[in-house]
Design a protein around this motif. Structure first.
Motif, mmCIF file in Angstrom:
data_model
loop_
_atom_site.group_PDB
_atom_site.id
_atom_site.type_symbol
_atom_site.label_atom_id
_atom_site.label_comp_id
_atom_site.label_asym_id
_atom_site.label_seq_id
_atom_site.Cartn_x
_atom_site.Cartn_y
_atom_site.Cartn_z
ATOM 1 N N MET A 63 -57.659 5.657 15.655
ATOM 2 C CA MET A 63 -57.947 4.539 14.759
ATOM 3 C C MET A 63 -56.725 4.332 13.867
ATOM 4 O O MET A 63 -56.038 5.285 13.533
ATOM 5 C CB MET A 63 -59.157 4.857 13.893
ATOM 6 N N PRO A 64 -56.409 3.050 13.492
ATOM 7 C CA PRO A 64 -55.230 2.781 12.647
ATOM 8 C C PRO A 64 -55.301 3.603 11.359
ATOM 9 O O PRO A 64 -56.316 3.633 10.676
ATOM 10 C CB PRO A 64 -55.317 1.287 12.353
ATOM 11 N N LEU A 65 -54.244 4.336 11.146
ATOM 12 C CA LEU A 65 -54.176 5.195 9.967
ATOM 13 C C LEU A 65 -53.156 4.646 8.983
ATOM 14 O O LEU A 65 -52.313 3.831 9.333
ATOM 15 C CB LEU A 65 -53.697 6.596 10.387
ATOM 16 N N LYS A 66 -53.251 5.125 7.768
ATOM 17 C CA LYS A 66 -52.267 4.757 6.761
ATOM 18 C C LYS A 66 -51.883 6.019 5.996
ATOM 19 O O LYS A 66 -52.767 6.835 5.682
ATOM 20 C CB LYS A 66 -52.891 3.733 5.796
ATOM 21 N N ALA A 67 -50.574 6.169 5.752
ATOM 22 C CA ALA A 67 -50.122 7.335 4.975
ATOM 23 C C ALA A 67 -50.491 7.063 3.531
ATOM 24 O O ALA A 67 -50.043 6.074 2.939
ATOM 25 C CB ALA A 67 -48.624 7.505 5.126
ATOM 26 N N TYR A 88 -48.428 14.389 5.007
ATOM 27 C CA TYR A 88 -49.079 13.293 4.283
ATOM 28 C C TYR A 88 -50.593 13.477 4.272
ATOM 29 O O TYR A 88 -51.157 14.162 5.126
ATOM 30 C CB TYR A 88 -48.777 11.947 4.969
ATOM 31 N N GLN A 127 -42.316 4.837 5.179
ATOM 32 C CA GLN A 127 -42.394 4.822 6.653
ATOM 33 C C GLN A 127 -41.522 5.940 7.230
ATOM 34 O O GLN A 127 -40.470 5.662 7.799
ATOM 35 C CB GLN A 127 -41.906 3.469 7.177
ATOM 36 N N LEU A 186 -40.653 9.964 12.925
ATOM 37 C CA LEU A 186 -41.154 11.215 13.490
ATOM 38 C C LEU A 186 -40.063 12.278 13.482
ATOM 39 O O LEU A 186 -40.329 13.433 13.152
ATOM 40 C CB LEU A 186 -41.657 10.972 14.927
ATOM 41 N N TRP A 237 -53.819 11.261 4.916
ATOM 42 C CA TRP A 237 -54.007 10.038 5.712
ATOM 43 C C TRP A 237 -55.360 9.399 5.401
ATOM 44 O O TRP A 237 -56.324 10.110 5.111
ATOM 45 C CB TRP A 237 -53.941 10.388 7.212
ATOM 46 N N PRO A 254 -46.176 18.123 11.532
ATOM 47 C CA PRO A 254 -45.705 16.897 10.867
ATOM 48 C C PRO A 254 -46.852 16.125 10.195
ATOM 49 O O PRO A 254 -46.676 15.476 9.181
ATOM 50 C CB PRO A 254 -45.092 16.094 12.021
ATOM 51 N N ARG A 255 -48.059 16.248 10.766
ATOM 52 C CA ARG A 255 -49.231 15.553 10.214
ATOM 53 C C ARG A 255 -49.527 15.996 8.773
ATOM 54 O O ARG A 255 -50.044 15.233 7.980
ATOM 55 C CB ARG A 255 -50.436 15.877 11.108
#
Lengths: 71, 71
Positions: free
Chosen positions: B1-5, B66, B45, B48, B68, B62-63
């Motif tokens: 699903m579209p995620l946002k930091a 942030y 932004q 990666l 999310w 890396p997740r």
């Protein structure tokens, strides 16, 4: 140490799961077009947010989407 | 699903380890200036490749750099 993304591994990850790019698009919310940009290396600078969406859908770490080499 | 930091967690990760941004820069190969852009959310932004360098140095995914939220 400075790293460089050497090769996108998404196609291998899809093959392992018997998934199509369309299915990954549906599961991740990332468009099929964007996915194909990365799997064909037309785009190489993947953003972390796209990587997390794809990695979550594939149940891997975002790091596993690429083969990395030291620059 | 579209995620946002939502929020950059690098400062917390540094505090937990008693590290400075300079030490993270030395360990990761990412410049101190770029690190401060992210920790102060002046840049959001993250790519990666930068995330993998920072995460490797911090020994996290890396997740984990942030918080999310679903968009």
């Amino acid at each position: 140490m400075p790293l460089k993304a050497r090769r996108c591994l998404i196609s291998e990850l899809l093959k392992e799961r018997g998934w199509t790019q369309r299915l990954l698009a549906e599961k991740s919310g990332v468009s099929e077009k964007v996915i194909s940009f990365y799997t064909t290396d037309r785009r190489t600078q993947m953003s972390l947010v796209i990587a997390v969406q794809l990695a979550d859908a594939l149940d891997v770490s975002p790091r596993d989407l690429y083969e990395w080499t030291q620059e």
